[in-house]
Design a protein around this motif. Sequence first.
Motif, PDB file in Angstrom:
ATOM      1  N   TYR A 143      39.818  40.117  48.538  1.00 46.84           N
ATOM      2  CA  TYR A 143      40.699  40.302  47.378  1.00 46.84           C
ATOM      3  C   TYR A 143      42.011  40.975  47.795  1.00 46.84           C
ATOM      4  O   TYR A 143      43.091  40.558  47.377  1.00 46.84           O
ATOM      5  CB  TYR A 143      39.987  41.130  46.314  1.00 46.84           C
ATOM      6  N   TRP A 144      41.917  42.019  48.626  1.00 45.52           N
ATOM      7  CA  TRP A 144      43.110  42.742  49.061  1.00 45.52           C
ATOM      8  C   TRP A 144      44.028  41.835  49.878  1.00 45.52           C
ATOM      9  O   TRP A 144      45.254  41.842  49.706  1.00 45.52           O
ATOM     10  CB  TRP A 144      42.690  43.961  49.865  1.00 45.52           C
ATOM     11  N   GLN A 185      45.829  39.467  47.576  1.00 45.64           N
ATOM     12  CA  GLN A 185      46.903  40.151  46.853  1.00 45.64           C
ATOM     13  C   GLN A 185      48.114  40.373  47.768  1.00 45.64           C
ATOM     14  O   GLN A 185      49.263  40.181  47.345  1.00 45.64           O
ATOM     15  CB  GLN A 185      46.414  41.490  46.306  1.00 45.64           C
ATOM     16  N   LYS A 211      48.963  38.544  50.312  1.00 36.47           N
ATOM     17  CA  LYS A 211      49.594  37.240  50.516  1.00 36.47           C
ATOM     18  C   LYS A 211      50.433  36.857  49.303  1.00 36.47           C
ATOM     19  O   LYS A 211      51.539  36.324  49.445  1.00 36.47           O
ATOM     20  CB  LYS A 211      48.539  36.176  50.777  1.00 36.47           C
ATOM     21  N   LYS A 212      49.936  37.142  48.101  1.00 43.60           N
ATOM     22  CA  LYS A 212      50.683  36.808  46.883  1.00 43.60           C
ATOM     23  C   LYS A 212      52.008  37.569  46.844  1.00 43.60           C
ATOM     24  O   LYS A 212      53.053  36.989  46.551  1.00 43.60           O
ATOM     25  CB  LYS A 212      49.838  37.145  45.653  1.00 43.60           C
ATOM     26  N   PHE A 213      51.981  38.870  47.141  1.00 44.32           N
ATOM     27  CA  PHE A 213      53.221  39.656  47.145  1.00 44.32           C
ATOM     28  C   PHE A 213      54.150  39.217  48.269  1.00 44.32           C
ATOM     29  O   PHE A 213      55.363  39.211  48.107  1.00 44.32           O
ATOM     30  CB  PHE A 213      52.910  41.147  47.265  1.00 44.32           C
TER      31      PHE A 213
END
Length: 81
Positions: free
Chosen positions: A51-52, A55, A57-59
């Motif tokens: 999950y981290w 996240q 990668k998304k940012f």
Amino acid sequence: MKDFFELIASLFEDVLFVPFDAIRELELSSWFAANGLNFIFILIGAVAFVYWMLQLKKFNDNNEEDRSVKAHVFLGKNAKY
């Protein structure tokens, strides 16, 4: 004062360590069952790690992080502006 420390010892030995004693007894018959809690913790850690990373990668894909040199000047004494 001695009674106070014996009370603390009794609390830990007779009440708080009972689950650990049960796991120790279970380990003699089934190693996998005794270590089931460890497997659950490993699974939770792996899910949290994935999950981290998603996240991050998304940012990173949205370019939301300030990557200029001024934003990271604290990383080194010889950082130039």
